[in-house]
Design an enzyme around this catalytic site. Structure first.
Site, PDB file in Angstrom:
ATOM      1  N   LYS A 169      40.288  44.206  29.707  1.00  8.05           N
ATOM      2  CA  LYS A 169      40.676  45.615  29.824  1.00  8.05           C
ATOM      3  C   LYS A 169      42.126  45.707  30.281  1.00  8.05           C
ATOM      4  O   LYS A 169      42.893  46.520  29.787  1.00  8.05           O
ATOM      5  CB  LYS A 169      39.768  46.346  30.809  1.00  8.05           C
ATOM      6  CG  LYS A 169      40.157  47.793  30.917  1.00  8.05           C
ATOM      7  CD  LYS A 169      39.502  48.478  32.070  1.00  8.05           C
ATOM      8  CE  LYS A 169      40.324  49.670  32.439  1.00  8.05           C
ATOM      9  NZ  LYS A 169      41.150  49.417  33.628  1.00  8.05           N
ATOM     10  N   GLN A 179      51.157  45.386  44.740  1.00  4.00           N
ATOM     11  CA  GLN A 179      51.155  45.805  43.341  1.00  4.00           C
ATOM     12  C   GLN A 179      51.040  47.320  43.182  1.00  4.00           C
ATOM     13  O   GLN A 179      50.883  47.812  42.077  1.00  4.00           O
ATOM     14  CB  GLN A 179      50.059  45.076  42.564  1.00  4.00           C
ATOM     15  CG  GLN A 179      48.631  45.476  42.918  1.00  4.00           C
ATOM     16  CD  GLN A 179      47.614  44.559  42.247  1.00  4.00           C
ATOM     17  OE1 GLN A 179      47.432  43.404  42.634  1.00  4.00           O
ATOM     18  NE2 GLN A 179      46.939  45.061  41.222  1.00  4.00           N
ATOM     19  N   MET A 217      39.847  43.607  43.254  1.00  2.00           N
ATOM     20  CA  MET A 217      40.245  44.490  44.354  1.00  2.00           C
ATOM     21  C   MET A 217      39.028  45.259  44.863  1.00  2.00           C
ATOM     22  O   MET A 217      39.165  46.280  45.532  1.00  2.00           O
ATOM     23  CB  MET A 217      41.351  45.444  43.901  1.00  2.00           C
ATOM     24  CG  MET A 217      42.616  44.684  43.479  1.00  2.00           C
ATOM     25  SD  MET A 217      44.135  45.625  43.659  1.00  2.00           S
ATOM     26  CE  MET A 217      43.832  46.996  42.583  1.00  2.00           C
ATOM     27  N   GLY A 218      37.835  44.764  44.545  1.00  2.00           N
ATOM     28  CA  GLY A 218      36.625  45.393  45.059  1.00  2.00           C
ATOM     29  C   GLY A 218      36.223  46.637  44.300  1.00  2.00           C
ATOM     30  O   GLY A 218      36.657  46.857  43.166  1.00  2.00           O
ATOM     31  N   HIS A 252      33.200  44.085  36.525  1.00  2.00           N
ATOM     32  CA  HIS A 252      33.454  42.941  37.407  1.00  2.00           C
ATOM     33  C   HIS A 252      32.277  41.957  37.362  1.00  2.00           C
ATOM     34  O   HIS A 252      32.463  40.743  37.363  1.00  2.00           O
ATOM     35  CB  HIS A 252      33.605  43.407  38.867  1.00  2.00           C
ATOM     36  CG  HIS A 252      34.790  44.282  39.120  1.00  2.00           C
ATOM     37  ND1 HIS A 252      34.680  45.617  39.401  1.00  2.00           N
ATOM     38  CD2 HIS A 252      36.113  43.996  39.158  1.00  2.00           C
ATOM     39  CE1 HIS A 252      35.874  46.126  39.607  1.00  2.00           C
ATOM     40  NE2 HIS A 252      36.766  45.169  39.461  1.00  2.00           N
ATOM     41  N   ARG A 255      38.913  53.253  38.836  1.00  2.00           N
ATOM     42  CA  ARG A 255      39.599  54.551  38.887  1.00  2.00           C
ATOM     43  C   ARG A 255      38.814  55.651  38.160  1.00  2.00           C
ATOM     44  O   ARG A 255      39.125  56.830  38.326  1.00  2.00           O
ATOM     45  CB  ARG A 255      41.019  54.436  38.332  1.00  2.00           C
ATOM     46  CG  ARG A 255      41.910  53.587  39.226  1.00  2.00           C
ATOM     47  CD  ARG A 255      43.379  53.650  38.868  1.00  2.00           C
ATOM     48  NE  ARG A 255      44.207  53.123  39.930  1.00  2.00           N
ATOM     49  CZ  ARG A 255      44.739  51.887  39.955  1.00  2.00           C
ATOM     50  NH1 ARG A 255      44.535  51.060  38.962  1.00  2.00           N
ATOM     51  NH2 ARG A 255      45.484  51.504  40.976  1.00  2.00           N
TER      52      ARG A 255
HETATM   53  O1  PAF Z   1      42.904  43.262  38.219  1.00  2.00           O
HETATM   54  C1  PAF Z   1      42.874  43.367  39.463  1.00  2.00           C
HETATM   55  O2  PAF Z   1      41.895  43.821  40.038  1.00  2.00           O
HETATM   56  C2  PAF Z   1      44.087  42.948  40.280  1.00  2.00           C
HETATM   57  O3  PAF Z   1      45.257  43.219  39.598  1.00  2.00           O
HETATM   58  C3  PAF Z   1      44.032  41.473  40.703  1.00  2.00           C
HETATM   59  C4  PAF Z   1      44.064  40.532  39.514  1.00  2.00           C
HETATM   60  C5  PAF Z   1      42.774  41.221  41.521  1.00  2.00           C
HETATM   61  C6  PAF Z   1      45.242  41.137  41.578  1.00  2.00           C
HETATM   62  O4  PAF Z   1      45.278  41.926  42.718  1.00  2.00           O
END
Ligand code: PAF
Length: 294
Positions: free
Chosen positions: A151, A61, A30-31, A37, A189
């Site tokens: 995580k 979500q 989600m950037g 990441h 977050r």
């Molecule tokens: O873990 C995340 O960042 C999100 O839940 C994902 C897997 C990209 C789905 O939107």
């Protein structure tokens, strides 16, 4: 690095890679990318020729009172980081690409049981949003392998089950949690925390690690361990959501069949909800029979 915002342009580029015999690894995000990441991206590079990363803040979500609007969107900085890691393809669709008929009309994918416990109890519908978007992204990208962070251990378990149950032709790889020097699990977050909260935040990992150590030393009263841990977090200023000792495969209570324990926690610090987990492998030739009889 090539960036696509449109599904069909992305798909035709991916067809090109496939036609020339190259394999595809996928990292959905989600950037607001951090080292955690980038570890997933590095892992993806080890697994396939071409790495595709998606950045999509998935509204499906997020619950009604959650942080969708305030969720950090940092596309320019994310692109630089991905470029430095040698990522070949970035897919950054907008909401209308993913949900052209709106979210209410969207067919959903739901994993029963696993999606209803732990984070699923406090965030109803959250995992349905995750499994639905991940299914769509898998269908668009059609990767050979996809990498997710440990995580979000419950999310990883749910995705593994979905892929298995729906015979999706993609291999799922979990990558270890990246942590700050003081143990705090890296998360987008964490940026919401003020200085005081950031100072307290590593206690969540410390409490999980202490609990794991107690179990490894033979302490078998799990209810007591859970309630002691919740109390410790509460006294430090957290609002604990859950602190749970579970079977790592089923996310249900530990039984004699349990081969690995997951200890999972979610707690709020102010408005920020933090999650983390640690795991403990059980040696089948140990005295586990005694432990399970707790
Ligand atoms: O873990 C995340 O960042 C999100 O839940 C994902 C897997 C990209 C789905 O939107």
């Amino acid at each position: 690095m090539r960036t696509y915002t449109n599904n069909s342009a992305l798909q035709s580029a991916i067809r090109g890679y496939r036609d020339s015999g190259q394999t595809i690894a996928f990292v959905p995000t989600m950037g607001n990318l951090h080292e955690g990441h980038l570890d997933l991206v590095r892992k993806a590079h080890e697994l396939a020729d071409i790495v595709v990363v998606s950045i999509f803040v998935n509204p499906l979500q997020f619950g009604a009172n959650e942080d969708l609007d305030g969720y950090p969107r940092t596309l320019a900085a994310d692109k630089e980081k991905l470029f430095s890691e040698g990522t070949q393809v970035l897919y950054a669709p907008d909401v209308s690409q993913i949900y052209p008929e709106g979210m209410a009309a969207q067919t959903q994918v739901r994993v029963p049981d696993l999606a209803d416990t732990l984070c699923g109890s406090s965030r109803p519908g959250h995992f349905d949003g995750v499994t639905t978007v991940v299914t769509k992204l898998f269908n668009i990208v059609q990767p050979d392998v996809a990498v997710f962070g440990e995580k979000d251990f419950q999310q990883l378990s749910i995705i593994r089950k979905m892929v298995n149950d729906l015979c999706m032709p993609v291999r799922i790889i979990g990558a270890p949690t990246a942590r700050a020097d003081d143990g705090l699990a890296l998360s987008s977050r964490n940026g919401y925390l003020n200085n005081d909260q950031r100072r307290i935040a590593p206690l969540i990992h410390e409490t999980l690690a202490n609990c794991r150590e107690a179990i490894a030393c033979g302490f078998d009263n799990f209810l007591q361990l859970e309630s002691h841990a919740r109390m410790r977090l509460l006294q430090a200023g957290f609002e604990p959501d859950y602190f749970a000792i579970r079977d790592a495969r089923t996310l249900r209570d530990v039984t004699e069949e349990t081969e690995e324990i997951a200890i999972l926690a979610a707690a709020r610090l102010g408005k920020t909800r933090l999650i983390d987990n640690v795991r403990l492998s059980l040696n089948p030739v140990s005295d586990w029979g005694m432990l399970a009889g707790h």
